[in-house]
Enzyme design. Structure first.
Site, PDB file in Angstrom:
ATOM      1  N   ASP A  54      37.605  40.550  45.115  1.00  0.00           N
ATOM      2  CA  ASP A  54      38.947  40.964  44.718  1.00  0.00           C
ATOM      3  C   ASP A  54      39.464  40.015  43.639  1.00  0.00           C
ATOM      4  O   ASP A  54      39.509  38.801  43.840  1.00  0.00           O
ATOM      5  CB  ASP A  54      39.886  40.931  45.930  1.00  0.00           C
ATOM      6  CG  ASP A  54      41.285  41.435  45.592  1.00  0.00           C
ATOM      7  OD1 ASP A  54      41.572  42.611  45.877  1.00  0.00           O
ATOM      8  OD2 ASP A  54      42.084  40.649  45.041  1.00  0.00           O
ATOM      9  N   TYR A  59      44.605  36.656  36.998  1.00  0.00           N
ATOM     10  CA  TYR A  59      43.938  35.461  37.489  1.00  0.00           C
ATOM     11  C   TYR A  59      43.088  34.775  36.413  1.00  0.00           C
ATOM     12  O   TYR A  59      42.726  33.608  36.561  1.00  0.00           O
ATOM     13  CB  TYR A  59      43.053  35.790  38.692  1.00  0.00           C
ATOM     14  CG  TYR A  59      43.760  36.454  39.832  1.00  0.00           C
ATOM     15  CD1 TYR A  59      45.143  36.397  39.981  1.00  0.00           C
ATOM     16  CD2 TYR A  59      43.032  37.162  40.793  1.00  0.00           C
ATOM     17  CE1 TYR A  59      45.787  37.020  41.035  1.00  0.00           C
ATOM     18  CE2 TYR A  59      43.670  37.774  41.862  1.00  0.00           C
ATOM     19  CZ  TYR A  59      45.040  37.711  41.967  1.00  0.00           C
ATOM     20  OH  TYR A  59      45.674  38.339  43.016  1.00  0.00           O
ATOM     21  N   LYS A  84      43.074  44.296  39.135  1.00  0.00           N
ATOM     22  CA  LYS A  84      44.456  44.780  39.145  1.00  0.00           C
ATOM     23  C   LYS A  84      45.043  44.800  37.744  1.00  0.00           C
ATOM     24  O   LYS A  84      44.723  43.959  36.906  1.00  0.00           O
ATOM     25  CB  LYS A  84      45.316  43.893  40.057  1.00  0.00           C
ATOM     26  CG  LYS A  84      44.747  43.723  41.456  1.00  0.00           C
ATOM     27  CD  LYS A  84      45.566  42.776  42.286  1.00  0.00           C
ATOM     28  CE  LYS A  84      44.824  42.369  43.541  1.00  0.00           C
ATOM     29  NZ  LYS A  84      43.774  41.370  43.288  1.00  0.00           N
ATOM     30  N   HIS A 117      49.464  46.003  40.110  1.00  0.00           N
ATOM     31  CA  HIS A 117      49.554  44.702  40.758  1.00  0.00           C
ATOM     32  C   HIS A 117      50.915  44.412  41.379  1.00  0.00           C
ATOM     33  O   HIS A 117      51.005  43.738  42.410  1.00  0.00           O
ATOM     34  CB  HIS A 117      49.229  43.606  39.730  1.00  0.00           C
ATOM     35  CG  HIS A 117      48.773  42.314  40.340  1.00  0.00           C
ATOM     36  ND1 HIS A 117      48.032  41.395  39.654  1.00  0.00           N
ATOM     37  CD2 HIS A 117      48.950  41.781  41.568  1.00  0.00           C
ATOM     38  CE1 HIS A 117      47.768  40.362  40.428  1.00  0.00           C
ATOM     39  NE2 HIS A 117      48.324  40.568  41.597  1.00  0.00           N
TER      40      HIS A 117
END
Length: 323
Positions: A54, A59, A84, A117
């Protein structure tokens, strides 16, 4: 639960999604906070049997994951990869471009699951609700084209899901997709049939998965029940409450009772509650520990003790103020 593709982490089972696919109930989370460890991801894939990764554009590690997956030697078809869409890419036109860019960074031709997200859009001149609806319509097209095998949302509450259902169910565009892609073998429908076919497509495509913070202190049971009543798989992140759960006396006591670690108690409790659970760590030994949760069961009385620890606290984002 069905067996996960590729065997999963130590016999990890999988839950069926409305899209017709099955998602492993245990995944490896990544984050922009706390760094990223190439070696830990490779270890998770090679030694721990992890097959569910994930991540997210926000990120900043999609490209790094491509390298780790390649080094691990695990085949693409044996992996479940979730990423996401960040709010800077929301909107009908931007969403497809962002998805293709994520695929390129990850080195894949498709995503197993693509999530919106966050419910706040941050687009001047448009309401959050309007932007979420535009974005979801683009997500539906990505699903129909096969770029995203499943689609869903992250950090959405019941109010957000209800709005999206109202905005996206019956529109000419969705009717066209329902007619063109889902049921091309039927004769041209009348107007009443259009509505029925659209509703069938809505139930098939809408939110195979919803991902929200979930741990002993944050157990949003009303949202879980809402999802289950609509065949939506519920995913939970932060299962250890960013470490806060590991020092709670009741969890430590249960860990001693079962001969396990506090982390294993939290993860096992989450999975027993039917939650797809996504712990994260950059340490190989912690990932190994987190995966060793399929050879014991927490007694129902002890599950209720953990259920009763909910106090509503958030250790991550709180979407309750987003309209």
């Amino acid at each position: 639960m069905a067996a996960a593709g590729g065997g999963g982490a130590h016999g990890c089972p999988a839950l069926p999604l409305a899209s017709g696919r099955s998602i492993p109930v245990l995944g490896l989370g990544t984050s922009h906070q706390g760094g990223y460890s190439h070696d830990a991801v490779v270890h998770a894939l090679q030694k721990c049997g992890i097959r569910h990764i994930d991540t997210a554009k926000r990120y900043g590690c999609e490209s790094l994951l491509q390298k780790a997956i390649k080094e691990s030697g695990v085949k693409r078809e044996d992996l479940w990869i979730t990423t996401k869409l960040w709010h800077s890419d929301y909107g009908y036109e931007n969403t497809t471009k962002a998805c293709l860019e994520s695929c390129e960074r990850l080195g894949v031709d498709y995503l197993d699951l693509y999530l919106i997200h966050w419910p706040d859009a941050h687009i001047l001149g448009k309401s959050n609700r309007e932007v979420r609806a535009e974005t979801w319509r683009a997500m539906e097209e990505l699903y129909e084209k096969g770029l995203c095998r499943s689609i869903g949302v992250s950090n959405f509450l019941i109010s957000h899901l209800e709005q999206l259902k109202e905005d996206c169910v019956i529109t000419p565009h969705v009717n066209q997709l329902c007619w063109k892609f889902t049921l091309p073998f039927l004769p041209p429908p009348d107007s009443e049939s259009v509505l029925m076919l659209t509703w069938m497509k809505w139930r098939h495509v809408l939110f195979p998965s919803v991902q929200v913070e979930y741990h002993p202190f944050q157990r949003p049971q009303e949202l879980v029940d809402y999802c289950r009543s609509r065949d939506i798989v519920f995913e939970g992140y932060c299962p250890l409450a960013k470490g806060e759960a590991l020092t709670h006396p009741s969890i430590i006591q249960l860990a001693k009772k079962y001969g396990r670690t506090p982390a294993q108690i939290c993860i096992r409790w989450s999975i027993q509650n039917g939650i797809v659970t996504i712990p994260k760590s950059t340490k190989a030994e912690r990932i190994q520990e987190n995966c060793q949760v399929f050879d014991f069961t927490i007694a129902e009385d002890d599950v209720e003790i953990l259920n009763g620890m909910h106090d509503g606290r958030h250790v991550s984002w709180d979407p309750s103020l987003i309209v």
